[in-house]
Design a protein around this motif. Sequence first.
Motif, PDB file in Angstrom:
ATOM      1  N   SER A 293       0.675  -0.888  -0.081  1.00 44.44           N
ATOM      2  CA  SER A 293      -0.505   0.367   0.004  1.00 44.44           C
ATOM      3  C   SER A 293       0.781   1.560   0.493  1.00 44.44           C
ATOM      4  CB  SER A 293      -0.741  -0.166   1.334  1.00 44.44           C
ATOM      5  OG  SER A 293      -2.540  -0.917   1.603  1.00 44.44           O
TER       6      SER A 293
ATOM      7  N   CYS B 247      -8.287  -7.120   9.322  1.00 38.44           N
ATOM      8  CA  CYS B 247      -8.928  -6.923   8.218  1.00 38.44           C
ATOM      9  C   CYS B 247      -8.393  -4.883   8.480  1.00 38.44           C
ATOM     10  CB  CYS B 247     -10.152  -6.859   8.849  1.00 38.44           C
ATOM     11  SG  CYS B 247     -11.003  -6.479  10.030  1.00 38.44           S
TER      12      CYS B 247
ATOM     13  N   ASP C 242      -6.542  -3.242   4.964  1.00 38.50           N
ATOM     14  CA  ASP C 242      -7.648  -3.396   4.004  1.00 38.50           C
ATOM     15  C   ASP C 242      -8.244  -2.403   3.968  1.00 38.50           C
ATOM     16  OD1 ASP C 242      -5.311  -5.360   2.651  1.00 38.50           O
ATOM     17  OD2 ASP C 242      -6.955  -7.110   3.554  1.00 38.50           O
ATOM     18  N   GLU C 243      -9.019  -2.380   5.094  1.00 36.83           N
ATOM     19  CA  GLU C 243     -10.110  -1.495   4.987  1.00 36.83           C
ATOM     20  C   GLU C 243      -9.666  -0.790   4.760  1.00 36.83           C
ATOM     21  OE1 GLU C 243     -12.836   1.674   6.077  1.00 36.83           O
ATOM     22  OE2 GLU C 243     -11.006   1.302   7.579  1.00 36.83           O
TER      23      GLU C 243
ATOM     24  N   GLU D  69      -7.937   2.197   2.584  1.00 39.48           N
ATOM     25  CA  GLU D  69      -7.619   1.813   0.828  1.00 39.48           C
ATOM     26  C   GLU D  69      -6.172   2.469   0.715  1.00 39.48           C
ATOM     27  OE1 GLU D  69     -11.614   2.426  -0.601  1.00 39.48           O
ATOM     28  OE2 GLU D  69     -12.000  -0.203  -0.311  1.00 39.48           O
TER      29      GLU D  69
END
Length: 367
Positions: free
Chosen positions: A208, A337, A340-341, A343
């Motif tokens: 990311s 999680c 990924d949340e 973004e």
Amino acid sequence: MSSQHNILSLTNQIKASRICLIKPSALGDVVQTLPILPVLKARFPDAQISWVIRDSFANLLEGHPYLDEIIPFSRRSSVPYWWGFLKDLKQRQFDLVLDLQGLMRTGIMTAATRARWRIGIEAAREGSHLAYNMTIPETSRSVPAYQKYWNVADAFKTEETSRETRIYISDQDKAWARKTLSTGERSCPTLAIHAGAQWITKRWPPESFAAVGAKAIRHFRCNIVLVGTAEERPLTSQIEQLLHKFVPTGRVLNLAGQTTLKQLAAVLMETDYLLTNDSGPMHLAAGLGTPVTGIFTCTSALRSGPPGDHHELVSTNVDCAASYQKRCPKRGPQNLCCMDELEVTRAWQALYRLISRQAAQRDSSAA
């Protein structure tokens, strides 16, 4: 009368010629504690001020104009070392001790000094409060970290004193940073990226970071500088490889593990922006005036973020956000999680706003 006025009336009674500030770690907390030094110096101009700090962070305090002595502490030490260290603290005959760490270890240090004035914070735990004979109000864990330390400073303030985060950086380190960063295109902004963090629950994925960095290269022609510790070198190397894959013509410099703390400070002062997890370098950059885009997963941007409206702080929206858990409470497919949340698009939009706003301000000042 407010609790802050009450404590101010009490601290005004203190007379001290030898002062000890106990704040061994972590890097971000040490940086946020620095504004206390000019206040103590103004309140006790003739006092000798010492600071107990973890040996790995001692370099950051060297040369500070309001600090007379640095007392390095080794966290991984033997029992004989520990007892010798406590004996040494007692022999220094401090009048005033401020324990701003609030853990059992620092509480024991505070008690060992036998100082007349032993002051702590409301966020103290592990029984460390038993060593204090005074506690500064409005310093609980719910108070933003920077405000907590400002409230400690305000308890000793006798006049208007600027809340400055002064870090002495030698001309040699400044020159090294300028020379090291000069490999990029000078007309283009420099974006530093710090993708490390002590807790796994703070570490936004390297993929990311690389994706946001690639967008910064494409949209703003940014020079990228990767910073971190030697232990974080594999992480920064992964980001470096991804950036070269995403934007082969991009200029990427990997400095992880190649800087002292002072050199890191010099680099962050020379860069235009920092993209980072909630970490020590985030607070170091913010303290030096470098605008930050901060990523917050398991911690709170309100409680742990830097002060000021010139930063962009992005937080996850999962139900356990800001839980301050070092291990993810979720199991199975939901484990971590939050990573990924949160973004890439949201982080990129925050960085885009930051760079665009700063560019507009520079253009306005030049007009």
